[in-house]
Design a protein around this motif. Structure first.
Motif, mmCIF file in Angstrom:
data_model
loop_
_atom_site.group_PDB
_atom_site.id
_atom_site.type_symbol
_atom_site.label_atom_id
_atom_site.label_comp_id
_atom_site.label_asym_id
_atom_site.label_seq_id
_atom_site.Cartn_x
_atom_site.Cartn_y
_atom_site.Cartn_z
ATOM 1 N N LEU A 45 -2.328 1.370 10.392
ATOM 2 C CA LEU A 45 -2.230 -0.013 9.926
ATOM 3 C C LEU A 45 -3.422 -0.397 9.057
ATOM 4 O O LEU A 45 -3.288 -1.187 8.123
ATOM 5 N N THR A 48 -2.484 0.772 5.863
ATOM 6 C CA THR A 48 -1.396 -0.057 5.319
ATOM 7 C C THR A 48 -1.954 -1.319 4.670
ATOM 8 O O THR A 48 -1.532 -1.711 3.578
ATOM 9 N N GLU A 51 -3.431 -0.380 1.387
ATOM 10 C CA GLU A 51 -2.448 -0.098 0.343
ATOM 11 C C GLU A 51 -1.690 -1.344 -0.098
ATOM 12 O O GLU A 51 -1.326 -1.468 -1.263
ATOM 13 N N GLU A 242 -0.447 9.245 3.261
ATOM 14 C CA GLU A 242 -1.021 8.238 4.151
ATOM 15 C C GLU A 242 -0.985 8.700 5.607
ATOM 16 O O GLU A 242 -1.977 8.622 6.332
ATOM 17 N N GLN A 372 2.501 4.367 0.365
ATOM 18 C CA GLN A 372 1.601 4.453 1.511
ATOM 19 C C GLN A 372 1.790 3.284 2.463
ATOM 20 O O GLN A 372 1.751 3.457 3.686
ATOM 21 N N SER A 373 1.990 2.086 1.928
ATOM 22 C CA SER A 373 2.138 0.923 2.801
ATOM 23 C C SER A 373 3.489 0.911 3.503
ATOM 24 O O SER A 373 3.623 0.341 4.599
ATOM 25 N N GLY A 376 3.316 4.772 5.669
ATOM 26 C CA GLY A 376 2.243 4.889 6.645
ATOM 27 C C GLY A 376 2.577 4.305 8.011
ATOM 28 O O GLY A 376 2.441 4.990 9.035
ATOM 29 N N PRO A 377 3.028 3.034 8.090
ATOM 30 C CA PRO A 377 3.356 2.472 9.398
ATOM 31 C C PRO A 377 4.463 3.234 10.118
ATOM 32 O O PRO A 377 4.418 3.375 11.346
#
Length: 415
Positions: A45, A48, A51, A242, A372-373, A376-377
């Motif tokens: 996070l 995130t 990003e 990520e 990535q955002s 990633g999560p």
């Protein structure tokens, strides 16, 4: 006052920013996990938030670089990045019962600053040096700069390990100071002669001027099939990186386990980074002699092969039954990343029109931030619900569309 060439300034910029980054990130997971107690989902996070900040600000800062000054954009970046990392390193001292925010809250603020600073630097530095040199010289300077970057990383690794032995937050503070010092040096010595600032139309406001630059860049991107394809490549590549970047060290610490080799965990990560850097320097030197960056088909073939190896290495890390096989895959992955970066940077910069280069680079970087955002999560959630091993496996599979797109370029010959 002594005058330095644009190439010398660029190589110095790359060396110092790499020194700062290596100092900060070689042992960052020890600070995050052991000192601040973050879990896998929080680790992702943090990335995130970074990003999302990049996604929001990339377009703005790229337009500033194309409209006003790439030199100014780079200098602003140094001071914002310095502030971000000094704050991040100070969190452990800020925390007390009356603190307004927990450690995670302060980290999110520092990551937002980091993201804003990064967007001022992203695209502006390469756009500046390509403007200052002839385009055919770009490949050579980018390959050479990678050697400088890796050399600085070696120094940063030693600095990071040494400082973390004293206190795990000191690498962040040292890295922030390096950025501040670099900003002051660039104010004095960095010149901008190749950039031609656009003439403002009569009665045109600054906001309208920025908007016109952005619209012009978006139009070029929309009508250029190859640039659109590279944007998609960046999207999936960002989603894969990520998850891996945030979790591989935690995976070694918590799921694989460090063997008893007589050194601290910080020194162990330092040795891994040093080995990756040395091997990367050798690989970049060899690639510079083998690959002709003026031949686009060779470049596309190299990126196809390197991305395939990268995906295989991430999957191998995830499936590794023991520490040594995992480390072998980590080392190979680092080498591949070292070679891929200057090749991709050269290819991309030489295909962009000079007038909109920073804006277009920022737009493509926004695609990376979006990947990535978004990715990633999801990868971090898998790590928290199932295992980090499964998270890494999913990150490797996210590169399969990238391999397919490079393969399509090679088959069609549209490179």
């Amino acid at each position: 006052m002594q005058r330095f060439s644009a190439s010398q300034i660029y190589l110095f910029l790359v060396f110092m920013t790499s020194l700062a980054a290596s100092t900060i990130f070689t042992t960052y997971s020890i600070y995050y996990v052991i000192e601040l107690g973050l879990n896998p989902l929080q680790l992702v996070l943090i990335g995130t938030v970074l990003e999302i900040t990049v996604l929001v600000f990339e377009g703005i800062t790229g337009v500033v670089a194309d409209t006003y000054s790439r030199r100014l954009s780079v200098i602003i970046a140094m001071f914002v990045l310095g502030s971000a990392f000094v704050l991040e390193g100070s969190i452990v001292w800020i925390l007390h019962p009356a603190s307004l925010l927990p450690a995670f809250g302060w980290l999110l603020i520092s990551q937002m600053l980091y993201g804003i600073g990064w967007t001022f630097l992203s695209g502006a530095d390469t756009a500046w040096i390509v403007d200052e040199l002839e385009e055919e010289q770009a490949g050579r300077i980018f390959m050479r700069s990678k050697i400088f970057s890796l050399s600085a990383s070696l120094l940063g690794i030693a600095l990071s390990v040494g400082l973390s032995q004293v206190a795990s937050n000191l690498p962040f503070l040292a890295g922030g100071v390096i950025y501040f010092v670099l900003g002051l040096i660039l104010i004095r010595y960095m010149k901008e002669t190749g950039f031609i600032r656009r003439e403002r139309a009569p009665h045109s406001s600054a906001i309208r001027e920025l908007g016109q630059t952005w619209v012009s860049g978006a139009s070029i991107l929309r009508h250029h099939p190859l640039l659109l394809l590279l944007t998609v490549v960046t999207l999936f590549s960002g989603a894969a990186s990520e998850g891996y970047d945030r979790l591989w060290q935690v995976f070694l610490m918590n799921e694989i386990g460090f063997p008893e080799i007589g050194v601290s965990m910080a020194a162990g990560f330092g040795l891994i980074s040093a080995a990756t850097t040395l091997l990367g320097m050798l690989a970049v030197y060899m690639a510079g002699n083998i690959i002709d960056l003026q031949k686009e088909r060779q470049v596309a073939a190299a990126l196809f092969l390197l991305t395939s190896i990268r995906a295989g290495c991430i999957i191998l890390v995830a499936l590794a039954p023991d520490f040594y096989l995992a480390i072998g895959a980590v080392l190979l992955l680092g080498v591949v990343a070292s070679v891929s970066e200057p090749i991709y940077t050269t290819w991309l910069n030489t295909k962009l029109p000079a007038q909109n280069r920073a804006t277009l680079l920022s737009m493509i970087s926004q695609s990376d931030a979006l990947g990535q955002s978004a990715g990633g999560p999801a990868v971090g959630y898998i790590g928290s619900r199932i295992s980090i091993r499964v998270s890494l496996l999913s990150a490797g599979f996210l590169l399969l569309p990238v391999i397919a797109l490079y393969g399509r370029l090679l088959r069609k010959g549209s490179v």
